[in-house]
Design a protein around this motif. Sequence first.
Motif, PDB file in Angstrom:
ATOM      1  N   VAL A 145       0.831  -1.211   0.000  1.00 35.38           N
ATOM      2  CA  VAL A 145       0.000   0.000   0.000  1.00 35.38           C
ATOM      3  C   VAL A 145       0.860   1.255   0.000  1.00 35.38           C
ATOM      4  CG1 VAL A 145      -1.732   1.302   1.298  1.00 35.38           C
ATOM      5  CG2 VAL A 145      -1.910  -1.193   1.132  1.00 35.38           C
ATOM      6  N   TYR A 146       1.847   1.301   0.905  1.00 27.83           N
ATOM      7  CA  TYR A 146       2.686   2.489   1.024  1.00 27.83           C
ATOM      8  C   TYR A 146       3.467   2.757  -0.274  1.00 27.83           C
ATOM      9  CZ  TYR A 146       2.058   2.451   6.147  1.00 27.83           C
ATOM     10  OH  TYR A 146       1.551   2.483   7.421  1.00 27.83           O
ATOM     11  N   ILE A 147       4.092   1.719  -0.825  1.00 23.03           N
ATOM     12  CA  ILE A 147       4.902   1.907  -2.023  1.00 23.03           C
ATOM     13  C   ILE A 147       4.038   2.367  -3.190  1.00 23.03           C
ATOM     14  CG2 ILE A 147       6.323   0.736  -3.769  1.00 23.03           C
ATOM     15  CD1 ILE A 147       7.371  -1.064  -1.498  1.00 23.03           C
ATOM     16  N   THR A 148       2.902   1.709  -3.373  1.00 24.17           N
ATOM     17  CA  THR A 148       2.005   2.072  -4.470  1.00 24.17           C
ATOM     18  C   THR A 148       1.529   3.517  -4.332  1.00 24.17           C
ATOM     19  OG1 THR A 148       1.269  -0.226  -4.683  1.00 24.17           O
ATOM     20  CG2 THR A 148      -0.132   1.461  -5.664  1.00 24.17           C
ATOM     21  N   ASP A 149       1.114   3.894  -3.132  1.00 24.88           N
ATOM     22  CA  ASP A 149       0.626   5.262  -2.905  1.00 24.88           C
ATOM     23  C   ASP A 149       1.733   6.294  -3.125  1.00 24.88           C
ATOM     24  OD1 ASP A 149      -1.849   4.229  -2.338  1.00 24.88           O
ATOM     25  OD2 ASP A 149      -1.739   4.537  -0.171  1.00 24.88           O
ATOM     26  N   ASP A 150       2.934   5.992  -2.639  1.00 26.98           N
ATOM     27  CA  ASP A 150       4.044   6.941  -2.783  1.00 26.98           C
ATOM     28  C   ASP A 150       4.437   7.117  -4.249  1.00 26.98           C
ATOM     29  OD1 ASP A 150       4.257   7.554  -0.084  1.00 26.98           O
ATOM     30  OD2 ASP A 150       5.669   5.935   0.317  1.00 26.98           O
ATOM     31  N   ILE A 151       4.436   6.031  -5.008  1.00 23.16           N
ATOM     32  CA  ILE A 151       4.759   6.137  -6.433  1.00 23.16           C
ATOM     33  C   ILE A 151       3.713   6.998  -7.141  1.00 23.16           C
ATOM     34  CG2 ILE A 151       4.811   4.842  -8.606  1.00 23.16           C
ATOM     35  CD1 ILE A 151       6.239   2.593  -7.049  1.00 23.16           C
ATOM     36  N   LYS A 152       2.449   6.768  -6.829  1.00 24.32           N
ATOM     37  CA  LYS A 152       1.383   7.535  -7.468  1.00 24.32           C
ATOM     38  C   LYS A 152       1.464   9.023  -7.135  1.00 24.32           C
ATOM     39  CE  LYS A 152      -0.768   4.396  -9.840  1.00 24.32           C
ATOM     40  NZ  LYS A 152      -0.766   4.485 -11.322  1.00 24.32           N
ATOM     41  N   CYS A 202       2.582   6.945 -13.699  1.00 24.33           N
ATOM     42  CA  CYS A 202       3.288   5.668 -13.620  1.00 24.33           C
ATOM     43  C   CYS A 202       2.303   4.554 -13.269  1.00 24.33           C
ATOM     44  CB  CYS A 202       4.400   5.730 -12.583  1.00 24.33           C
ATOM     45  SG  CYS A 202       5.879   6.622 -13.128  1.00 24.33           S
ATOM     46  N   GLU A 203       2.512   3.406 -13.853  1.00 28.51           N
ATOM     47  CA  GLU A 203       1.667   2.238 -13.589  1.00 28.51           C
ATOM     48  C   GLU A 203       2.430   1.236 -12.733  1.00 28.51           C
ATOM     49  OE1 GLU A 203      -0.557  -1.445 -15.966  1.00 28.51           O
ATOM     50  OE2 GLU A 203       0.440   0.162 -17.098  1.00 28.51           O
ATOM     51  N   VAL A 204       1.845   0.867 -11.576  1.00 34.20           N
ATOM     52  CA  VAL A 204       2.470  -0.118 -10.698  1.00 34.20           C
ATOM     53  C   VAL A 204       1.851  -1.486 -10.965  1.00 34.20           C
ATOM     54  CG1 VAL A 204       2.920  -0.810  -8.318  1.00 34.20           C
ATOM     55  CG2 VAL A 204       2.909   1.617  -8.923  1.00 34.20           C
ATOM     56  N   ILE A 205       2.681  -2.436 -11.337  1.00 32.42           N
ATOM     57  CA  ILE A 205       2.232  -3.817 -11.562  1.00 32.42           C
ATOM     58  C   ILE A 205       2.745  -4.649 -10.389  1.00 32.42           C
ATOM     59  CG2 ILE A 205       2.368  -5.815 -13.076  1.00 32.42           C
ATOM     60  CD1 ILE A 205       2.808  -3.852 -15.395  1.00 32.42           C
ATOM     61  N   TYR A 206       1.838  -5.334  -9.709  1.00 33.33           N
ATOM     62  CA  TYR A 206       2.184  -5.999  -8.454  1.00 33.33           C
ATOM     63  C   TYR A 206       2.092  -7.513  -8.567  1.00 33.33           C
ATOM     64  CZ  TYR A 206       1.795  -7.706  -3.668  1.00 33.33           C
ATOM     65  OH  TYR A 206       1.971  -8.404  -2.515  1.00 33.33           O
ATOM     66  N   ASN A 207       3.064  -8.198  -7.934  1.00 31.24           N
ATOM     67  CA  ASN A 207       3.022  -9.649  -7.771  1.00 31.24           C
ATOM     68  C   ASN A 207       3.564 -10.034  -6.403  1.00 31.24           C
ATOM     69  OD1 ASN A 207       3.829 -10.250 -11.200  1.00 31.24           O
ATOM     70  ND2 ASN A 207       1.903 -10.745 -10.245  1.00 31.24           N
ATOM     71  N   ASN A 208       3.008 -11.094  -5.822  1.00 31.35           N
ATOM     72  CA  ASN A 208       3.528 -11.678  -4.590  1.00 31.35           C
ATOM     73  C   ASN A 208       3.897 -13.126  -4.885  1.00 31.35           C
ATOM     74  OD1 ASN A 208       3.596 -13.055  -1.911  1.00 31.35           O
ATOM     75  ND2 ASN A 208       3.053 -11.018  -1.187  1.00 31.35           N
ATOM     76  N   ALA A 209       5.084 -13.535  -4.480  1.00 33.32           N
ATOM     77  CA  ALA A 209       5.604 -14.857  -4.844  1.00 33.32           C
ATOM     78  C   ALA A 209       5.165 -15.973  -3.910  1.00 33.32           C
ATOM     79  CB  ALA A 209       7.126 -14.817  -4.899  1.00 33.32           C
ATOM     80  N   ASN A 210       4.495 -15.644  -2.806  1.00 31.82           N
ATOM     81  CA  ASN A 210       4.038 -16.666  -1.859  1.00 31.82           C
ATOM     82  C   ASN A 210       5.155 -17.636  -1.462  1.00 31.82           C
ATOM     83  OD1 ASN A 210       1.278 -15.805  -1.641  1.00 31.82           O
ATOM     84  ND2 ASN A 210       0.959 -16.601  -3.706  1.00 31.82           N
ATOM     85  N   GLN A 211       6.332 -17.072  -1.232  1.00 30.17           N
ATOM     86  CA  GLN A 211       7.504 -17.798  -0.744  1.00 30.17           C
ATOM     87  C   GLN A 211       8.033 -18.822  -1.755  1.00 30.17           C
ATOM     88  OE1 GLN A 211       8.502 -16.712   2.639  1.00 30.17           O
ATOM     89  NE2 GLN A 211      10.353 -17.418   1.619  1.00 30.17           N
ATOM     90  N   ASP A 212       7.740 -18.630  -3.040  1.00 24.43           N
ATOM     91  CA  ASP A 212       8.168 -19.568  -4.075  1.00 24.43           C
ATOM     92  C   ASP A 212       9.182 -18.865  -4.987  1.00 24.43           C
ATOM     93  OD1 ASP A 212       8.487 -21.202  -6.306  1.00 24.43           O
ATOM     94  OD2 ASP A 212       6.373 -21.790  -6.396  1.00 24.43           O
ATOM     95  N   ILE A 270       8.013   0.961   8.336  1.00 23.28           N
ATOM     96  CA  ILE A 270       7.911   0.594   6.927  1.00 23.28           C
ATOM     97  C   ILE A 270       7.653   1.805   6.042  1.00 23.28           C
ATOM     98  CG2 ILE A 270       6.591  -0.794   5.273  1.00 23.28           C
ATOM     99  CD1 ILE A 270       6.127  -2.784   7.567  1.00 23.28           C
ATOM    100  N   LYS A 271       6.967   2.802   6.574  1.00 18.85           N
ATOM    101  CA  LYS A 271       6.618   3.959   5.741  1.00 18.85           C
ATOM    102  C   LYS A 271       7.860   4.644   5.160  1.00 18.85           C
ATOM    103  CE  LYS A 271       2.861   6.164   6.363  1.00 18.85           C
ATOM    104  NZ  LYS A 271       1.746   6.995   6.864  1.00 18.85           N
ATOM    105  N   PRO A 272       8.888   4.975   5.954  1.00 21.45           N
ATOM    106  CA  PRO A 272      10.076   5.586   5.341  1.00 21.45           C
ATOM    107  C   PRO A 272      10.807   4.650   4.395  1.00 21.45           C
ATOM    108  CG  PRO A 272      10.427   5.207   7.691  1.00 21.45           C
ATOM    109  CD  PRO A 272       8.971   4.994   7.423  1.00 21.45           C
ATOM    110  N   GLU A 273      10.779   3.359   4.669  1.00 20.32           N
ATOM    111  CA  GLU A 273      11.401   2.402   3.746  1.00 20.32           C
ATOM    112  C   GLU A 273      10.662   2.412   2.409  1.00 20.32           C
ATOM    113  OE1 GLU A 273      12.842  -2.277   3.685  1.00 20.32           O
ATOM    114  OE2 GLU A 273      11.004  -1.745   4.736  1.00 20.32           O
ATOM    115  N   ALA A 274       9.336   2.438   2.479  1.00 18.38           N
ATOM    116  CA  ALA A 274       8.523   2.486   1.262  1.00 18.38           C
ATOM    117  C   ALA A 274       8.751   3.797   0.511  1.00 18.38           C
ATOM    118  CB  ALA A 274       7.051   2.318   1.613  1.00 18.38           C
TER     119      ALA A 274
END
Length: 372
Positions: free
Chosen positions: A68-75, A81-91, A293-297
């Motif tokens: 959420v933080y990264i997407t909002d900050d980029i926007k 800019c278009e943010v395309i998101y994926n989560n690897a579920n530890q794989d 996490i907010k400053p990291e994002a």
Amino acid sequence: MKAQVIGGLLAVLVVSACGTAGQSGGGSAGDSGPSGSPSAIGTVEEGFKIGLLLPETKTARYEKFDRVYITDDIKSLCPKCEVIYNNANQDPNLQQQQVDTMLTNGVKVLILDAVDAKAIASSVKKAKDQGAVVLAYDRLAGGPIDGYTSFDNIQVGKMQGEALLEAIKAGGDAKRGPIVMINGSPTDPNAGDFKKGAHSVLDGQVTIGKEYDTPDWSPDQANTQATGAFTALGAANVVGVYSANDGMAGGIAKAMQNSGVKKGTPLTGQDAELAGIQRILLGTQTMTIYKPIKPEAQNAAQMAIALGTGQAVNGTTTVDNGTNKAIPAQIITPIVVTKDNIQDTVVKDGFWTVKEICTPAVEAACKAAGLE
């Protein structure tokens, strides 16, 4: 006004052509513009595609906060800019496939939190070969990455070790019985740093009876490891448990209770997860590490936009991932959380609300801690 804000944020990160652009740690000369800066991929006015790859969903932070933080900050920095998101579920194999798909879809900036730092190196190289830039997020990935933002992970381990040692000493001789160490995933370079930091404090001060590295940071595996350790060492003899994060601490806390480890035996954690904060209030966990996490994002968003527009980024330091040197890095200092400072840390920052923390099962403990 927005253009001024964007310019001001990027100015913090940009290194001028006559400055230390050589620290960009990007790719080869063919991938770079003047003075070693990465070639421009897009502009803020026109926008470009940014891929966000997070590693798993077991740890609550990634979906609830990081994404959420990264997407909002980029926007806010780059509205088009278009943010395309994926989560690897530890794989790790799935994450490699996700990188391939993003590159096929024209993503030119990758914010990557690697499942397996070594396994992903080939994908990072492929991205670079195709003209993309890669920013390692939270975990230092292998390969020719262009930037990195995370926390001082050795310091995290030191803080955990110091808190554990202090709590053990409060009950008597620190060597009066063994401790158990349950470290994080061996494929996560952060886990190695936490372990190194903890050992730098604990070695010679305590007796380490059993120690494990836990695949995938699995709470279930941690529970099994802890149960076996308590059986081998004698549950009543154990004087403390090092857990590298809160998720595993949940599994360990259950093992401590079921195996007959003395109530109040110190147990560490990390990530300031809601359940971890609640266990601290209930007295079944001693501490956690809060990593804002907010400053990291914000760092990730700013660095991604800077790299995407052809700027070399300036970090607070540089890091070496074994395949690339002098990678600019933005490193954030973590914070120890105990029962005494929950209000002044995770609540004050809005990470968790009192209402979220103080459920009926924790309400009495909240009142006793002055958390109302």
